[in-house]
Design a protein around this motif. Structure first.
Motif, mmCIF file in Angstrom:
data_model
loop_
_atom_site.group_PDB
_atom_site.id
_atom_site.type_symbol
_atom_site.label_atom_id
_atom_site.label_comp_id
_atom_site.label_asym_id
_atom_site.label_seq_id
_atom_site.Cartn_x
_atom_site.Cartn_y
_atom_site.Cartn_z
ATOM 1 N N ILE A 95 6.515 0.907 11.026
ATOM 2 C CA ILE A 95 5.882 -0.287 10.449
ATOM 3 C C ILE A 95 4.377 -0.236 10.661
ATOM 4 O O ILE A 95 3.595 -0.591 9.758
ATOM 5 N N ALA A 96 3.949 0.206 11.822
ATOM 6 C CA ALA A 96 2.511 0.327 12.091
ATOM 7 C C ALA A 96 1.861 1.295 11.104
ATOM 8 O O ALA A 96 0.780 1.020 10.560
ATOM 9 N N ARG A 97 2.534 2.437 10.872
ATOM 10 C CA ARG A 97 1.991 3.413 9.914
ATOM 11 C C ARG A 97 1.965 2.834 8.499
ATOM 12 O O ARG A 97 1.011 3.070 7.737
ATOM 13 N N ASP A 98 2.992 2.043 8.154
ATOM 14 C CA ASP A 98 3.023 1.403 6.829
ATOM 15 C C ASP A 98 1.861 0.422 6.669
ATOM 16 O O ASP A 98 1.244 0.341 5.592
ATOM 17 N N ILE A 99 1.575 -0.344 7.709
ATOM 18 C CA ILE A 99 0.476 -1.317 7.650
ATOM 19 C C ILE A 99 -0.861 -0.602 7.477
ATOM 20 O O ILE A 99 -1.725 -1.034 6.698
ATOM 21 N N ILE A 100 -1.036 0.508 8.183
ATOM 22 C CA ILE A 100 -2.268 1.290 8.032
ATOM 23 C C ILE A 100 -2.390 1.819 6.598
ATOM 24 O O ILE A 100 -3.480 1.799 6.000
ATOM 25 N N ALA A 101 -1.270 2.268 6.041
ATOM 26 C CA ALA A 101 -1.277 2.774 4.659
ATOM 27 C C ALA A 101 -1.584 1.651 3.671
ATOM 28 O O ALA A 101 -2.344 1.851 2.708
ATOM 29 N N GLN A 102 -0.999 0.469 3.894
ATOM 30 C CA GLN A 102 -1.285 -0.686 3.029
ATOM 31 C C GLN A 102 -2.767 -1.029 3.068
ATOM 32 O O GLN A 102 -3.374 -1.317 2.040
ATOM 33 N N ALA A 103 -3.324 -1.006 4.270
ATOM 34 C CA ALA A 103 -4.741 -1.330 4.428
ATOM 35 C C ALA A 103 -5.613 -0.348 3.665
ATOM 36 O O ALA A 103 -6.580 -0.739 2.997
ATOM 37 N N LYS A 104 -5.267 0.929 3.744
ATOM 38 C CA LYS A 104 -6.052 1.950 3.049
ATOM 39 C C LYS A 104 -6.020 1.728 1.549
ATOM 40 O O LYS A 104 -7.051 1.811 0.862
ATOM 41 N N ARG A 105 -4.825 1.406 1.023
ATOM 42 C CA ARG A 105 -4.703 1.142 -0.421
ATOM 43 C C ARG A 105 -5.499 -0.089 -0.834
ATOM 44 O O ARG A 105 -6.037 -0.153 -1.943
ATOM 45 N N ALA A 106 -5.558 -1.085 0.042
ATOM 46 C CA ALA A 106 -6.240 -2.343 -0.280
ATOM 47 C C ALA A 106 -7.740 -2.288 0.006
ATOM 48 O O ALA A 106 -8.470 -3.237 -0.285
ATOM 49 N N GLY A 107 -8.194 -1.193 0.603
ATOM 50 C CA GLY A 107 -9.616 -1.087 0.914
ATOM 51 C C GLY A 107 -10.019 -1.847 2.155
ATOM 52 O O GLY A 107 -11.184 -2.225 2.312
ATOM 53 N N CYS A 108 -9.060 -2.076 3.056
ATOM 54 C CA CYS A 108 -9.337 -2.775 4.313
ATOM 55 C C CYS A 108 -9.483 -1.756 5.437
ATOM 56 O O CYS A 108 -8.578 -0.954 5.689
ATOM 57 N N ARG A 109 -10.594 -1.786 6.114
ATOM 58 C CA ARG A 109 -10.827 -0.871 7.238
ATOM 59 C C ARG A 109 -10.105 -1.398 8.477
ATOM 60 O O ARG A 109 -10.295 -2.555 8.871
ATOM 61 N N VAL A 110 -9.263 -0.577 9.089
ATOM 62 C CA VAL A 110 -8.553 -0.946 10.318
ATOM 63 C C VAL A 110 -9.256 -0.282 11.497
ATOM 64 O O VAL A 110 -9.442 0.941 11.517
ATOM 65 N N ILE A 111 -9.655 -1.109 12.469
ATOM 66 C CA ILE A 111 -10.341 -0.598 13.653
ATOM 67 C C ILE A 111 -9.411 -0.723 14.860
ATOM 68 O O ILE A 111 -8.975 -1.824 15.216
ATOM 69 N N LEU A 112 -9.109 0.402 15.487
ATOM 70 C CA LEU A 112 -8.332 0.446 16.723
ATOM 71 C C LEU A 112 -9.262 0.804 17.873
ATOM 72 O O LEU A 112 -10.340 1.374 17.650
ATOM 73 N N PRO A 113 -8.883 0.489 19.105
ATOM 74 C CA PRO A 113 -9.753 0.838 20.238
ATOM 75 C C PRO A 113 -10.045 2.341 20.303
ATOM 76 O O PRO A 113 -9.135 3.159 20.161
ATOM 77 N N GLU A 114 -11.307 2.688 20.522
ATOM 78 C CA GLU A 114 -11.687 4.088 20.663
ATOM 79 C C GLU A 114 -11.556 4.554 22.109
ATOM 80 O O GLU A 114 -11.380 5.736 22.384
ATOM 81 N N ASP A 115 -11.678 3.583 23.027
ATOM 82 C CA ASP A 115 -11.502 3.884 24.438
ATOM 83 C C ASP A 115 -10.871 2.669 25.109
ATOM 84 O O ASP A 115 -10.763 1.598 24.508
ATOM 85 N N GLY A 116 -10.420 2.856 26.341
ATOM 86 C CA GLY A 116 -9.749 1.763 27.020
ATOM 87 C C GLY A 116 -9.898 1.836 28.521
ATOM 88 O O GLY A 116 -10.228 2.893 29.088
ATOM 89 N N LEU A 117 -9.654 0.701 29.178
ATOM 90 C CA LEU A 117 -9.632 0.649 30.634
ATOM 91 C C LEU A 117 -8.207 0.962 31.065
ATOM 92 O O LEU A 117 -7.274 0.217 30.752
ATOM 93 N N VAL A 118 -8.038 2.065 31.759
ATOM 94 C CA VAL A 118 -6.709 2.569 32.118
ATOM 95 C C VAL A 118 -6.491 2.426 33.622
ATOM 96 O O VAL A 118 -7.318 2.872 34.431
#
Length: 401
Positions: A244-267
């Protein structure tokens, strides 16, 4: 806008049935510990009184499921209600008492009907019960957007039986949401965070088709990162939702919506305040140890979010970007919230936020008063953002759902 406001109604000499949400928290002694929801209905009640109307408040408290439960009586809310309204308020303990007012009730400035959910006909939206309620007033005013996703007698049934309008709080909510998602000034973006993707699938699927930028944070970001191939060790995530996550990313790409995920994190290896942590890059090649977990977005992610906010004219916020309840894992949420608040104060951004954790996070950041609008509606806010029709709003527009 297909609904009317109090400005469109002549309430002089009229009984106004006002659906409000004063379902506030109380402590063991029955004392209200947070009167925010009561404070928010004050403008509507005062406006009706100023225009010569008689407010009769309809409200629920807890979940009595159609049974009279004394521990869920609105009598507990009465002292706080009188204080905030600075008016005489009488509690009508029964529906029969509302139909045959005592002299004290007639003289009171405001009337409050006992917990509307004590009646089985409320949640079932029973037509006969709605008629009994409607007979108590001349005009219906809905000021409870937070209950607008419920098709109950006091939210929809009465609205079809009396001249109906939105109260000041409902009007503010609907206007804010319309400016944020209905007809926003673009570019428009959103921050969606929280623990689980499973609770926000419909929200994400709707937003990617309506936004220019979507920033995903919190535990749900881990699921998206995991779906791209990252091994995040013991981090909170939902592997069964990778597709489902991959589908949402694909939907966003088709719709022209940029999806931003964390590039780094506090681990960290422990979910605890002030736990030792390190900053790690997060991407498809990330390999954390089995006992490591991502608890917050890192400094590079904050910088990316800052740049994204600078390109937006409108932003919607729902959910934290990390485990904001404990320090230092509140860092990204607080930093991003302050960036949005500053741009809002500068007049560069319209910012609308909602959801229980969201309000708590913004309060922790000390910026709740600096956003354009903060909704306390919870479920109704989410359903609106999901693109669903809310029965209570549709009823004000004369539509059936």
């Amino acid at each position: 806008m297909g609904w009317k406001s109090l400005d469109d109604m002549n309430v002089t000499g009229k009984r106004v049935l006002v659906r409000v949400d004063i379902n506030v928290p109380v402590d063991g002694s029955g004392r209200v510990t947070d009167a925010t929801r009561i404070e928010r209905i004050v403008p509507t009640v005062h406006d009706i009184l100023a225009k010569g109307g008689k407010p009769i408040l309809l409200a629920h408290f807890g979940r009595p499921k159609g049974q009279v439960k004394l521990d869920l009586s609105l009598a507990q809310v009465l002292p706080a209600l009188r204080t905030e309204l600075a008016r005489s308020v009488v509690l009508l303990e029964t529906l029969e008492g509302a139909e045959h007012l005592t002299q004290e009730a007639k003289q009171a400035e405001v009337l409050l009907l006992e917990n509307i959910r004590f009646h089985p006909g409320e949640e079932s939206n029973d037509p006969e019960f709605a008629k009994r309620l409607a007979a108590l007033g001349d005009i219906y005013c809905n000021d409870a957007f937070s209950a607008a996703h419920r098709a109950h007698a006091s939210t929809t049934g009465i609205a079809h039986l009396l001249p109906a309008c939105a109260g000041r709080l409902m009007q503010a909510e609907l206007s804010a949401l319309e400016s944020a998602l209905g007809k926003p000034e673009r570019p428009v973006g959103a921050v969606v965070g929280g623990a689980k993707v499973s609770t926000k699938i419909a929200l994400l699927e709707n937003l990617v088709n309506r936004l220019d930028t979507l920033i995903i944070g919190g535990g749900m970001a881990n699921t998206f990162l995991g779906a791209t191939g990252a091994n995040l060790g013991a981090s909170l995530q939902e592997p069964d939702l990778y597709d489902i996550a991959r589908d949402i990313i694909a939907q966003a790409k088709r719709a022209g919506c940029r999806v931003i995920l964390p590039e780094d994190g506090l681990v960290a290896r422990n979910f605890a305040a002030d736990a030792p942590y390190e900053v790690k890059q997060l991407n498809h090649a990330t390999e954390l140890d089995a006992d490591q977990m991502v608890l917050d977005a890192g400094p590079a992610s904050i910088d990316v979010a800052r740049a994204a906010f600078e390109g937006m004219k409108t932003v919607i916020w729902n959910g934290p970007m990390g485990a904001f309840e404990i320090s230092p894992f509140d860092t990204a949420t607080v930093a991003a919230a302050r960036i949005v608040a500053e741009r809002t104060k500068d007049g560069a951004l319209v910012s609308v936020a909602g959801g229980g954790d969201t309000v708590a996070a913004l309060n922790k950041a000390g910026v709740a008063d600096d956003f354009s609008y903060i909704s306390t509606a919870g479920g109704a806010f989410l359903e609106w953002m999901e693109g669903k029709t809310l029965p209570g709003v549709a009823a004000l527009e004369g539509r059936a759902v």
